[in-house]
Design an enzyme around this catalytic site. Structure first.
Site, mmCIF file in Angstrom:
data_model
loop_
_atom_site.group_PDB
_atom_site.id
_atom_site.type_symbol
_atom_site.label_atom_id
_atom_site.label_comp_id
_atom_site.label_asym_id
_atom_site.label_seq_id
_atom_site.Cartn_x
_atom_site.Cartn_y
_atom_site.Cartn_z
ATOM 1 N N CYS A 174 -19.224 0.440 -3.829
ATOM 2 C CA CYS A 174 -18.959 -0.070 -5.164
ATOM 3 C C CYS A 174 -18.281 -1.423 -5.262
ATOM 4 O O CYS A 174 -18.271 -2.056 -6.192
ATOM 5 C CB CYS A 174 -17.888 0.869 -5.693
ATOM 6 S SG CYS A 174 -16.218 1.118 -4.998
ATOM 7 N N ASP A 188 0.653 -1.405 -0.112
ATOM 8 C CA ASP A 188 0.003 0.014 0.116
ATOM 9 C C ASP A 188 0.832 1.324 -0.131
ATOM 10 O O ASP A 188 0.617 2.296 -0.634
ATOM 11 C CB ASP A 188 -0.997 0.063 1.154
ATOM 12 C CG ASP A 188 -1.867 1.128 1.163
ATOM 13 O OD1 ASP A 188 -2.534 1.392 0.100
ATOM 14 O OD2 ASP A 188 -1.984 1.976 2.259
ATOM 15 N N CYS A 235 -22.466 4.491 -7.484
ATOM 16 C CA CYS A 235 -21.857 5.341 -6.771
ATOM 17 C C CYS A 235 -22.565 6.756 -6.472
ATOM 18 O O CYS A 235 -23.008 7.223 -7.203
ATOM 19 C CB CYS A 235 -20.488 5.881 -7.627
ATOM 20 S SG CYS A 235 -19.404 6.951 -7.018
ATOM 21 N N CYS A 252 -21.241 -5.224 -6.305
ATOM 22 C CA CYS A 252 -20.454 -6.133 -7.192
ATOM 23 C C CYS A 252 -21.039 -7.401 -7.329
ATOM 24 O O CYS A 252 -20.932 -7.983 -6.251
ATOM 25 C CB CYS A 252 -18.913 -6.083 -7.160
ATOM 26 S SG CYS A 252 -18.145 -6.964 -8.320
ATOM 27 N N CYS A 296 -15.970 -8.017 -16.175
ATOM 28 C CA CYS A 296 -17.184 -7.244 -15.951
ATOM 29 C C CYS A 296 -18.165 -7.216 -17.130
ATOM 30 O O CYS A 296 -19.419 -6.936 -16.567
ATOM 31 C CB CYS A 296 -16.483 -5.653 -15.871
ATOM 32 S SG CYS A 296 -15.593 -5.465 -14.046
ATOM 33 N N CYS A 301 -14.797 10.767 -4.369
ATOM 34 C CA CYS A 301 -14.990 9.525 -3.875
ATOM 35 C C CYS A 301 -15.271 9.398 -2.188
ATOM 36 O O CYS A 301 -14.258 10.043 -1.475
ATOM 37 C CB CYS A 301 -13.828 8.571 -3.999
ATOM 38 S SG CYS A 301 -13.924 7.029 -3.312
HETATM 39 CO CO1 B12 Z 1 -7.072 2.563 -1.790
HETATM 40 N N1 B12 Z 1 -6.713 0.639 -2.035
HETATM 41 N N2 B12 Z 1 -9.120 2.008 -1.362
HETATM 42 N N3 B12 Z 1 -7.607 4.164 -2.174
HETATM 43 N N4 B12 Z 1 -5.435 2.699 -2.476
HETATM 44 C C1 B12 Z 1 -5.428 0.258 -2.756
HETATM 45 C C2 B12 Z 1 -5.758 0.442 -4.253
HETATM 46 C C3 B12 Z 1 -5.293 -1.249 -2.216
HETATM 47 C C4 B12 Z 1 -4.364 -1.759 -3.307
HETATM 48 C C5 B12 Z 1 -4.394 -1.360 -0.942
HETATM 49 C C6 B12 Z 1 -3.957 -2.640 -0.760
HETATM 50 O O1 B12 Z 1 -4.488 -3.463 -0.481
HETATM 51 N N5 B12 Z 1 -2.657 -2.600 -0.797
HETATM 52 C C7 B12 Z 1 -6.752 -1.757 -1.969
HETATM 53 C C8 B12 Z 1 -7.298 -2.533 -3.033
HETATM 54 C C9 B12 Z 1 -7.487 -3.772 -3.197
HETATM 55 C C10 B12 Z 1 -8.229 -4.430 -4.405
HETATM 56 O O2 B12 Z 1 -8.293 -3.713 -5.498
HETATM 57 N N6 B12 Z 1 -8.801 -5.451 -3.970
HETATM 58 C C11 B12 Z 1 -7.443 -0.400 -1.679
HETATM 59 C C12 B12 Z 1 -8.768 -0.435 -1.111
HETATM 60 C C13 B12 Z 1 -9.098 -1.668 -0.349
HETATM 61 C C14 B12 Z 1 -9.573 0.586 -1.296
HETATM 62 C C15 B12 Z 1 -11.076 0.599 -0.708
HETATM 63 C C16 B12 Z 1 -11.832 -0.499 -1.116
HETATM 64 C C17 B12 Z 1 -11.250 0.943 0.804
HETATM 65 C C18 B12 Z 1 -12.441 1.329 1.268
HETATM 66 O O3 B12 Z 1 -12.866 2.556 1.371
HETATM 67 N N7 B12 Z 1 -13.399 0.288 1.246
HETATM 68 C C19 B12 Z 1 -11.579 1.910 -1.734
HETATM 69 C C20 B12 Z 1 -11.974 1.632 -3.083
HETATM 70 C C21 B12 Z 1 -12.002 2.898 -3.824
HETATM 71 C C22 B12 Z 1 -12.102 2.573 -5.211
HETATM 72 O O4 B12 Z 1 -10.764 2.605 -5.690
HETATM 73 N N8 B12 Z 1 -12.991 2.445 -5.980
HETATM 74 C C23 B12 Z 1 -10.063 2.688 -1.618
HETATM 75 C C24 B12 Z 1 -9.783 3.912 -1.821
HETATM 76 C C25 B12 Z 1 -9.102 4.846 -2.107
HETATM 77 C C26 B12 Z 1 -8.914 6.331 -1.984
HETATM 78 C C27 B12 Z 1 -8.615 6.845 -0.659
HETATM 79 C C28 B12 Z 1 -10.249 6.742 -2.858
HETATM 80 C C29 B12 Z 1 -7.414 6.497 -3.059
HETATM 81 C C30 B12 Z 1 -7.778 6.700 -4.599
HETATM 82 C C31 B12 Z 1 -8.294 5.058 -4.970
HETATM 83 C C32 B12 Z 1 -8.131 4.988 -6.429
HETATM 84 O O5 B12 Z 1 -7.130 5.406 -7.223
HETATM 85 N N9 B12 Z 1 -9.021 4.233 -7.122
HETATM 86 C C33 B12 Z 1 -6.801 5.193 -2.584
HETATM 87 C C34 B12 Z 1 -5.532 4.923 -2.970
HETATM 88 C C35 B12 Z 1 -4.808 6.070 -3.390
HETATM 89 C C36 B12 Z 1 -4.696 3.738 -2.792
HETATM 90 C C37 B12 Z 1 -3.387 3.382 -3.241
HETATM 91 C C38 B12 Z 1 -2.564 4.018 -2.012
HETATM 92 C C39 B12 Z 1 -2.811 3.812 -4.704
HETATM 93 C C40 B12 Z 1 -3.978 3.476 -5.675
HETATM 94 C C41 B12 Z 1 -3.442 4.357 -6.923
HETATM 95 O O6 B12 Z 1 -2.265 4.228 -7.381
HETATM 96 N N10 B12 Z 1 -4.594 4.920 -7.669
HETATM 97 C C42 B12 Z 1 -3.361 1.789 -3.290
HETATM 98 C C43 B12 Z 1 -2.301 1.278 -2.674
HETATM 99 C C44 B12 Z 1 -1.097 1.239 -3.695
HETATM 100 O O7 B12 Z 1 -1.415 0.889 -5.075
HETATM 101 N N11 B12 Z 1 0.178 1.344 -3.305
HETATM 102 C C45 B12 Z 1 -4.712 1.336 -2.266
HETATM 103 C C46 B12 Z 1 -4.200 5.521 -8.941
HETATM 104 C C47 B12 Z 1 -5.159 4.522 -10.034
HETATM 105 C C48 B12 Z 1 -4.884 4.968 -11.400
HETATM 106 O O8 B12 Z 1 -4.614 3.428 -9.775
HETATM 107 O O9 B12 Z 1 -6.772 2.336 -8.902
HETATM 108 O O10 B12 Z 1 -4.483 1.220 -8.669
HETATM 109 P P1 B12 Z 1 -5.472 2.026 -9.440
HETATM 110 O O11 B12 Z 1 -5.656 1.538 -10.902
HETATM 111 C C49 B12 Z 1 -6.370 0.358 -11.231
HETATM 112 C C50 B12 Z 1 -7.454 0.438 -11.764
HETATM 113 O O12 B12 Z 1 -8.120 1.771 -11.157
HETATM 114 C C51 B12 Z 1 -7.477 0.601 -13.292
HETATM 115 O O13 B12 Z 1 -6.069 -0.248 -13.624
HETATM 116 C C52 B12 Z 1 -5.386 -0.008 -12.469
HETATM 117 C C53 B12 Z 1 -4.703 -1.423 -12.161
HETATM 118 O O14 B12 Z 1 -5.640 -2.363 -11.811
HETATM 119 N N12 B12 Z 1 -7.510 1.767 -14.129
HETATM 120 C C54 B12 Z 1 -8.097 1.794 -15.251
HETATM 121 C C55 B12 Z 1 -6.680 3.014 -13.745
HETATM 122 N N13 B12 Z 1 -6.869 3.806 -14.783
HETATM 123 C C56 B12 Z 1 -7.779 3.263 -15.803
HETATM 124 C C57 B12 Z 1 -8.373 3.755 -16.954
HETATM 125 C C58 B12 Z 1 -9.018 2.653 -17.885
HETATM 126 C C59 B12 Z 1 -9.368 3.252 -19.053
HETATM 127 C C60 B12 Z 1 -9.223 1.564 -17.137
HETATM 128 C C61 B12 Z 1 -10.169 0.423 -18.110
HETATM 129 C C62 B12 Z 1 -8.677 1.160 -15.876
#
Ligand code: B12
Length: 389
Positions: free
Chosen positions: A243, A134, A198, A247, A188, A214
């Site tokens: 969200c 994380d 949402c 699911c 999905c 969010c």
């Molecule tokens: Co959080 N969180 N988080 N989080 N968070 C992490 C993602 C993580 C991995 C922590 C962990 O377990 N080590 C877990 C996810 C576990 C899992 O996926 N099964 C986690 C959790 C559990 C949550 C919550 C469920 C907690 C809760 O409140 N119940 C929520 C879920 C919210 C959500 O994402 N719908 C939550 C909330 C948050 C906030 C505070 C809102 C932020 C922003 C979340 C976000 O970006 N979606 C948050 C952060 C910042 C993080 C953190 C530290 C970084 C995430 C990040 O880099 N975000 C990670 C830990 C880490 O990675 N170091 C935990 C930037 C986006 C771009 O990256 O979401 O990881 P991403 O990207 C994936 C998808 O979104 C997708 O592809 C990526 C790879 O799978 N995607 C796509 C991104 N852009 C696009 C564009 C297109 C076109 C498509 C198709 C897909």
């Protein structure tokens, strides 16, 4: 070194120490993620909680000299709470998201990964690794997606076929060449349940989150909660699960595989009023083990105040009035004033007006004025009368 046998040994050992799912991926740059992060940054969709530059976030080799592979792990957490404490008038309770039930997952996953490191160190001369859970630079979801742990859902979450999305993720970059696993296919399809559910429109598209809208993010901010989100917040204290709850992959999913993640009902649904006056020491003792305490007590207290306002909990007025007058933190004074107005007891507005005489902070005064606005609203629709009877 027979790396194929070693890979199987790692899988077996992981199972033995309670890692629920393990996968292997290359250390190639995450080029697609790089573009996604850039797009996210340009649109100001980031939370500010992410660590490192885009390069550091997408180039695993930057974090370990001689990096060869990444091991991704997932641990399942429970989704159902037995012995739910009653949420009743006079003793209202808040809601903590499932990912913050039980012992902080950072501790548990780091411990598993450290054991895995020790296991490999004993078998592979010169073994080195870099562990992240994380708070590291690498996006744990992108790593898990690559390693075949799950597919990337429209709600952004990694969804595993076995445990739905109720899994924590972590990884270890290693200097040994382990055969990568296949990615899973997207699952999905046409479903848009998470996007539709949402409440703030934060899921702006499949996998794309405008973090600033969010609820999970908003519960963790330290400033005033913007007006437009106050009623949506309800009794949510930390994180948000809608969200994930809607699911279909999470339907009926509820794994209790780790003692550490077992929810303590009083912490998963804490009573709101005692939270408002908790000392730093008590807070640390009571909530210190949960992931959701990482921002300290202030955001949780602000949310608890809004939740009491949401319930129009008349019995909380005395405590809220003391906070409004005396708390050194403007956000707490101002939010308390807002909640007092929203609760709408007969003397609410007199209490606010009295406190306004001494208040010097402009932001608090603004909240006090917002609190006073409820007087006219309730007088117009008769709700004030109903509440004070
Ligand atoms: Co959080 N969180 N988080 N989080 N968070 C992490 C993602 C993580 C991995 C922590 C962990 O377990 N080590 C877990 C996810 C576990 C899992 O996926 N099964 C986690 C959790 C559990 C949550 C919550 C469920 C907690 C809760 O409140 N119940 C929520 C879920 C919210 C959500 O994402 N719908 C939550 C909330 C948050 C906030 C505070 C809102 C932020 C922003 C979340 C976000 O970006 N979606 C948050 C952060 C910042 C993080 C953190 C530290 C970084 C995430 C990040 O880099 N975000 C990670 C830990 C880490 O990675 N170091 C935990 C930037 C986006 C771009 O990256 O979401 O990881 P991403 O990207 C994936 C998808 O979104 C997708 O592809 C990526 C790879 O799978 N995607 C796509 C991104 N852009 C696009 C564009 C297109 C076109 C498509 C198709 C897909």
């Amino acid at each position: 070194m027979a790396y194929n046998t070693l890979k199987q040994d790692i899988i077996d050992y992981a199972e033995k120490i309670g890692i629920d799912k393990i996968g292997f991926g290359s250390v190639d740059p995450f080029t697609q993620m790089k573009a996604r992060l850039k797009a996210q940054q340009e649109k100001n969709y980031q939370s500010g909680f992410e660590k490192g530059t885009i390069e550091e976030r997408t180039e695993p080799a930057m974090h370990l000299t001689g990096a060869e592979s990444i091991i991704s792990i997932a641990l399942a957490y429970p989704s159902r709470l037995t012995d739910r404490p009653a949420n009743k008038r006079g003793a209202r309770r808040g809601n903590v998201c499932r990912a913050s039930w039980g012992v902080d997952y950072h501790v548990v996953l780091n411990e598993k990964l450290n054991r895995l490191h020790a296991f490999l160190e004993n078998r592979v001369p010169g073994f080195r690794s870099k562990i992240m859970v994380d708070t590291g630079e690498l996006p744990d979801r992108a790593v898990a997606e690559r390693a075949g742990i799950g597919f990337s859902g429209k709600n952004c979450s990694i969804i595993t076929p076995e445990f739905g999305s109720y899994v924590y993720l972590g990884e270890m970059i290693t200097n040994i060449p382990l055969e990568p696993d296949e990615m899973l296919e997207d699952g999905c399809g046409d479903c848009t349940k998470c996007i539709d559910a949402c409440p703030t429109g934060a899921l702006v598209g499949p996998g794309q989150l405008n973090t600033t809208n969010c609820i999970a993010f908003l519960t963790q901010t330290k400033d005033y909660l913007p007006d437009e989100f106050r009623s949506v917040l309800g009794n949510q204290l930390y994180g948000f699960d809608t969200c994930q709850l809607v699911c279909p992959y999470n339907k009926g999913v509820d794994f209790h595989l780790h003692e550490a993640f077992e929810p303590k009902p009083d912490l998963a649904k804490p009573e709101l009023l005692p939270l408002l006056t908790i000392s730093n020491r008590e807070f640390k003792e009571t909530f210190g083990e949960m992931a959701g305490s990482w921002r300290g007590k202030k955001p949780l207290q602000r949310n608890a105040i809004l939740a009491l306002g949401h319930y129009r909990e008349v019995s909380s007025i005395e405590t809220l009035a003391t906070l409004m007058r005396k708390d050194p933190r403007p956000v707490i004074r101002g939010t308390a004033a807002f909640a007092i107005g929203k609760i709408g007891r007969e003397d609410s507005y007199e209490l606010i007006r009295e406190a306004m005489i001494k208040e010097e902070d402009a932001t608090v005064m603004k909240e006090m004025e917002k609190g006073l606005e409820f007087e006219a609203i309730y007088a117009d629709n008769g709700k004030l009368k109903a509440r004070t009877e």
